[in-house]
Scaffold this active site. Structure first.
Site, PDB file in Angstrom:
ATOM      1  N   THR A  82     115.987  69.353  74.017  1.00 39.98           N
ATOM      2  CA  THR A  82     116.008  68.344  74.765  1.00 39.98           C
ATOM      3  C   THR A  82     114.423  68.045  73.654  1.00 39.98           C
ATOM      4  O   THR A  82     113.687  68.983  73.596  1.00 39.98           O
ATOM      5  CB  THR A  82     115.685  68.692  75.902  1.00 39.98           C
ATOM      6  N   ARG A 112     127.869  67.433  85.417  1.00 38.55           N
ATOM      7  CA  ARG A 112     125.691  68.186  85.882  1.00 38.55           C
ATOM      8  C   ARG A 112     124.900  67.465  85.730  1.00 38.55           C
ATOM      9  O   ARG A 112     124.449  67.049  84.023  1.00 38.55           O
ATOM     10  CB  ARG A 112     126.016  70.173  84.970  1.00 38.55           C
ATOM     11  N   VAL A 113     123.823  67.748  86.275  1.00 38.03           N
ATOM     12  CA  VAL A 113     122.515  67.092  85.104  1.00 38.03           C
ATOM     13  C   VAL A 113     121.274  68.577  86.195  1.00 38.03           C
ATOM     14  O   VAL A 113     121.572  68.189  87.156  1.00 38.03           O
ATOM     15  CB  VAL A 113     122.422  65.632  86.636  1.00 38.03           C
ATOM     16  N   GLY A 114     120.698  68.170  84.827  1.00 35.46           N
ATOM     17  CA  GLY A 114     120.213  69.074  84.524  1.00 35.46           C
ATOM     18  C   GLY A 114     118.352  68.398  85.377  1.00 35.46           C
ATOM     19  O   GLY A 114     118.827  67.513  86.170  1.00 35.46           O
ATOM     20  N   ASP A 115     117.320  68.716  84.939  1.00 31.78           N
ATOM     21  CA  ASP A 115     115.570  69.073  85.477  1.00 31.78           C
ATOM     22  C   ASP A 115     115.528  67.139  85.033  1.00 31.78           C
ATOM     23  O   ASP A 115     114.381  66.456  85.337  1.00 31.78           O
ATOM     24  CB  ASP A 115     114.947  69.586  85.530  1.00 31.78           C
ATOM     25  N   THR A 151     111.417  70.949  78.918  1.00 30.71           N
ATOM     26  CA  THR A 151     112.099  71.337  78.339  1.00 30.71           C
ATOM     27  C   THR A 151     112.361  73.082  78.918  1.00 30.71           C
ATOM     28  O   THR A 151     111.207  73.493  79.273  1.00 30.71           O
ATOM     29  CB  THR A 151     112.094  71.780  77.252  1.00 30.71           C
ATOM     30  N   GLY A 152     113.412  73.324  78.302  1.00 29.10           N
ATOM     31  CA  GLY A 152     113.746  74.446  79.257  1.00 29.10           C
ATOM     32  C   GLY A 152     115.185  74.672  79.976  1.00 29.10           C
ATOM     33  O   GLY A 152     116.077  73.448  80.203  1.00 29.10           O
ATOM     34  N   HIS A 153     114.995  75.711  81.164  1.00 32.66           N
ATOM     35  CA  HIS A 153     116.074  76.316  82.035  1.00 32.66           C
ATOM     36  C   HIS A 153     116.439  74.903  82.784  1.00 32.66           C
ATOM     37  O   HIS A 153     115.617  74.818  83.817  1.00 32.66           O
ATOM     38  CB  HIS A 153     116.222  77.534  82.539  1.00 32.66           C
ATOM     39  N   GLY A 154     116.853  73.564  83.267  1.00 31.38           N
ATOM     40  CA  GLY A 154     117.027  72.941  83.958  1.00 31.38           C
ATOM     41  C   GLY A 154     116.514  73.422  85.938  1.00 31.38           C
ATOM     42  O   GLY A 154     116.043  73.138  86.121  1.00 31.38           O
TER      43      GLY A 154
HETATM   44  N1  ASP Z   1     116.078  71.326  80.537  1.00 27.97           N
HETATM   45  C1  ASP Z   1     116.902  70.364  80.023  1.00 27.97           C
HETATM   46  C2  ASP Z   1     119.232  70.734  80.994  1.00 27.97           C
HETATM   47  O1  ASP Z   1     118.462  71.837  81.412  1.00 27.97           O
HETATM   48  C3  ASP Z   1     117.398  71.747  78.584  1.00 27.97           C
HETATM   49  C4  ASP Z   1     116.526  71.414  77.748  1.00 27.97           C
HETATM   50  O2  ASP Z   1     115.432  71.588  78.284  1.00 27.97           O
HETATM   51  O3  ASP Z   1     116.583  72.282  76.531  1.00 27.97           O
HETATM   52  O4  ASP Z   1     119.296  70.081  80.867  1.00 27.97           O
END
Ligand code: ASP
Length: 319
Positions: free
Chosen positions: A179, A207-210, A230-233
């Site tokens: 991201t 699916r919508v993340g953070d 960024t990371g685990h949404g």
């Molecule tokens: N945060 C993003 C998501 O979960 C993924 C990422 O940051 O790489 O969609």
């Protein structure tokens, strides 16, 4: 009074393989320079954020725009957000397909509608109204994204077992995926942030993340500062990571300590990992990640700082 501008950029926090390492570092440097040039000629933080994010959306190395990862149906669904810290206006799109630069569409939501988030088909219709550049999906899909998707789907029995095999609930290290995000402070003292993503490979369609969620995927407020995450949404959303950092800065914490404190909290509280780039309203940067790697870069006073591995901080003159 004219302030010294600053821009800080990330290209995703996860276990970036060596094959993508140089490209990721180069990509964040190019994006930071593009945004910094905009700030140096006195244009706004919002303009700089859009330009820097577009540069990474157009770079196939990143999971945003061209290069977005594929969902379980093998399709691209992208999320993007932008926020103006001078008036707290924000705009976001989610689950959009066929859009070359989702960040520009998010900006159009912010500036041309009364809404903060438009999703799916409605967002694509809005894109037509505002004349956003539309591309056939196959031009957004890279060979790397298709290969990764095919490998994952080979082992798939159901999306649920796929997810639990590859991403055990206590290990989200590999789930963040390139991201991109930017925070900028312009010469007028205005702060803006933007985040753009294709999400995570083999995610459920819809699916919508953070990332497009204000307070999770980022935040910007001239009174305190700006953040892009960024990371685990799902973990980031649960702890409202960007808001958390902004609140810590509001209480007087510096951006680096705030970043480390909030990401440690996320690790302990929901066992999630990720990364952030942060500016406070005095123009001090912070960046931190709890994944193996995160490509980042920032520029102030014509000095570019950048790194990828924990503890790295290289610098060079940009002019
Ligand atoms: N945060 C993003 C998501 O979960 C993924 C990422 O940051 O790489 O969609």
């Amino acid at each position: 009074m004219s302030l010294e501008p600053i821009i800080i950029v990330h290209g995703g926090a996860w276990a970036i393989p060596d094959s993508l390492a140089d490209g990721s570092v180069r990509g964040v440097q190019v994006a930071a320079k593009a945004g910094y040039d905009v700030l140096r000629i006195g244009r706004s933080a919002v303009d700089a954020v859009e330009v820097a994010i577009m540069s990474m959306e157009d770079d196939p190395v990143f999971d945003a725009g061209v290069g977005s990862v594929l969902n379980a149906d093998g399709e691209v669904e992208m999320d993007a957000v932008i926020m103006n810290g001078s008036n707290l206006k924000s705009g976001a799109v989610a689950c959009v397909q066929n859009i070359k630069n989702p960040i520009s569409l998010a900006r159009a939501v912010m500036e041309k509608t009364d809404h903060t988030l438009i999703v799916g088909k409605g967002a694509n219709r809005f894109a037509q109204e505002v004349g956003a550049v539309v591309l056939p999906t196959d031009q957004l899909v890279t060979k790397t994204a298709r290969k990764e998707w095919e490998e994952l789907m080979k082992f798939r029995t159901t999306v649920t077992t796929l997810f639990s095999q590859r991403y055990p609930p206590t290990d989200h290290v590999n789930q963040g995926h390139d991201t991109v995000g930017v925070v900028a402070l312009d010469t007028q003292g205005n702060i803006a942030f933007g985040t753009s993503t294709g999400g995570i490979t083999a995610k459920r369609p819809g699916r919508v993340g953070d990332s497009p969620i204000i307070g999770a995927g980022g935040y910007a407020d001239n009174m305190t500062g700006g953040v892009s995450t960024t990371g685990h949404g799902e973990s980031i959303a649960k702890v409202c990571l960007a808001s958390h950092i902004n609140h810590l800065m509001e209480r007087g914490m510096d951006p680096q300590t705030a970043s480390e404190t909030a990401l440690s909290f996320m690790a302990v509280r929901v066992q999630g990992s990720g990364g952030v780039v942060v500016l406070n309203n005095c123009g001090n940067p912070g960046k931190y990640f709890t994944t193996e790697r995160m490509a980042w870069a920032w520029i102030k006073d014509d000095i570019l700082h950048y790194g990828l591995n924990p503890g790295e901080d290289f610098s060079e003159n940009v002019h």
